[in-house]
Scaffold this motif. Structure first.
Motif, PDB file in Angstrom:
ATOM      1  N   VAL A 131       4.286   3.561 -11.915  1.00 53.06           N
ATOM      2  CA  VAL A 131       3.700   3.864 -10.611  1.00 53.06           C
ATOM      3  C   VAL A 131       2.700   2.754 -10.299  1.00 53.06           C
ATOM      4  O   VAL A 131       1.785   2.490 -11.083  1.00 53.06           O
ATOM      5  CB  VAL A 131       3.000   5.239 -10.601  1.00 53.06           C
ATOM      6  N   ILE A 132       2.892   2.108  -9.155  1.00 50.79           N
ATOM      7  CA  ILE A 132       2.022   1.016  -8.714  1.00 50.79           C
ATOM      8  C   ILE A 132       1.377   1.436  -7.397  1.00 50.79           C
ATOM      9  O   ILE A 132       2.056   1.924  -6.501  1.00 50.79           O
ATOM     10  CB  ILE A 132       2.821  -0.279  -8.514  1.00 50.79           C
ATOM     11  N   ALA A 133       0.064   1.243  -7.293  1.00 48.37           N
ATOM     12  CA  ALA A 133      -0.655   1.553  -6.053  1.00 48.37           C
ATOM     13  C   ALA A 133      -0.961   0.253  -5.314  1.00 48.37           C
ATOM     14  O   ALA A 133      -1.526  -0.675  -5.888  1.00 48.37           O
ATOM     15  CB  ALA A 133      -1.943   2.297  -6.361  1.00 48.37           C
ATOM     16  N   LEU A 134      -0.573   0.218  -4.056  1.00 48.81           N
ATOM     17  CA  LEU A 134      -0.886  -0.916  -3.186  1.00 48.81           C
ATOM     18  C   LEU A 134      -1.963  -0.472  -2.207  1.00 48.81           C
ATOM     19  O   LEU A 134      -1.928   0.661  -1.716  1.00 48.81           O
ATOM     20  CB  LEU A 134       0.368  -1.368  -2.428  1.00 48.81           C
ATOM     21  N   PRO A 135      -2.921  -1.345  -1.870  1.00 47.71           N
ATOM     22  CA  PRO A 135      -4.031  -0.945  -1.012  1.00 47.71           C
ATOM     23  C   PRO A 135      -3.645  -0.727   0.454  1.00 47.71           C
ATOM     24  O   PRO A 135      -4.448  -0.253   1.234  1.00 47.71           O
ATOM     25  CB  PRO A 135      -5.020  -2.093  -1.158  1.00 47.71           C
ATOM     26  N   ASP A 136      -2.430  -1.066   0.850  1.00 44.63           N
ATOM     27  CA  ASP A 136      -1.979  -0.973   2.243  1.00 44.63           C
ATOM     28  C   ASP A 136      -1.158   0.294   2.436  1.00 44.63           C
ATOM     29  O   ASP A 136      -0.070   0.434   1.883  1.00 44.63           O
ATOM     30  CB  ASP A 136      -1.131  -2.205   2.559  1.00 44.63           C
ATOM     31  N   GLN A 137      -1.657   1.254   3.211  1.00 42.23           N
ATOM     32  CA  GLN A 137      -0.951   2.519   3.406  1.00 42.23           C
ATOM     33  C   GLN A 137       0.315   2.339   4.246  1.00 42.23           C
ATOM     34  O   GLN A 137       1.195   3.184   4.232  1.00 42.23           O
ATOM     35  CB  GLN A 137      -1.855   3.576   4.047  1.00 42.23           C
ATOM     36  N   GLN A 138       0.442   1.234   4.961  1.00 41.12           N
ATOM     37  CA  GLN A 138       1.627   0.973   5.776  1.00 41.12           C
ATOM     38  C   GLN A 138       2.597   0.014   5.086  1.00 41.12           C
ATOM     39  O   GLN A 138       3.471  -0.560   5.735  1.00 41.12           O
ATOM     40  CB  GLN A 138       1.211   0.409   7.131  1.00 41.12           C
ATOM     41  N   ALA A 139       2.467  -0.179   3.799  1.00 37.19           N
ATOM     42  CA  ALA A 139       3.263  -1.162   3.063  1.00 37.19           C
ATOM     43  C   ALA A 139       4.757  -0.905   3.206  1.00 37.19           C
ATOM     44  O   ALA A 139       5.223   0.224   3.097  1.00 37.19           O
ATOM     45  CB  ALA A 139       2.874  -1.153   1.591  1.00 37.19           C
ATOM     46  N   GLN A 140       5.490  -1.973   3.464  1.00 40.00           N
ATOM     47  CA  GLN A 140       6.953  -1.966   3.457  1.00 40.00           C
ATOM     48  C   GLN A 140       7.346  -2.677   2.163  1.00 40.00           C
ATOM     49  O   GLN A 140       7.118  -3.876   2.021  1.00 40.00           O
ATOM     50  CB  GLN A 140       7.505  -2.700   4.675  1.00 40.00           C
ATOM     51  N   VAL A 141       7.914  -1.942   1.224  1.00 43.20           N
ATOM     52  CA  VAL A 141       8.100  -2.451  -0.133  1.00 43.20           C
ATOM     53  C   VAL A 141       9.568  -2.658  -0.466  1.00 43.20           C
ATOM     54  O   VAL A 141      10.406  -1.809  -0.179  1.00 43.20           O
ATOM     55  CB  VAL A 141       7.484  -1.472  -1.162  1.00 43.20           C
TER      56      VAL A 141
END
Length: 146
Positions: A131-141
């Motif tokens: 599980v990786i957390a990115l600081p951008d809630q709108q991230a397109q991964v």
């Protein structure tokens, strides 16, 4: 006297290999992510349990089948990745690189790290996850697994 010997032998083997007799609810890395992760140009963090409820639900869905999903919670985007079923313990998902590809775009490269040849492995089916957390809630991964 002889009835205690197998238990002592098992305890010694578990102590030497670092294997716990009770499985953990989620496999956690034995090495800090910073030691295995290549240089990155995006901020992220590998997250350990306890997870937000939405992340826990997503984790239970991808754990056995493999694949990935993105969950938005607590102002972050959580990338939940599963490698599917493996025949023994000792398998890990390792983040190689997390790159920012646009204002909200990210590419996450991961690989499955198998246990070392000849290493003692717990004889239980495992389901490596990350599980990786990115600081951008709108991230397109985009996830690239090798």
């Amino acid at each position: 006297m002889f009835t205690m010997f197998p238990g002592l032998l098992l305890s010694a083997a578990l102590t030497l290999t670092g294997v716990h007799p009770m499985p953990t609810p989620h496999p956690t890395p034995t090495v800090a992510p910073a030691e295995e992760v290549a240089p990155v140009d995006a901020q992220y963090e590998a997250v350990a349990a306890p997870y937000p409820p939405a992340v826990q639900d997503a984790l239970s869905k991808v754990r056995k089948t493999g694949g990935h999903t993105v969950v938005r919670a607590k102002g972050k985007s959580y990338v939940v990745i599963g490698a599917g079923q493996r025949p023994t313990g000792g398998y890990q998902l390792v983040a190689d690189q997390v790159k920012r590809t646009g204002p909200h775009g990210f590419t996450v490269s991961v690989h499955v790290k198998a246990p070392a040849p000849g290493a003692m492995k717990i004889q239980v089916i495992s389901y490596p996850t990350l599980v990786i957390a990115l600081p951008d809630q709108q991230a397109q991964v985009t996830v690239q697994m090798r």
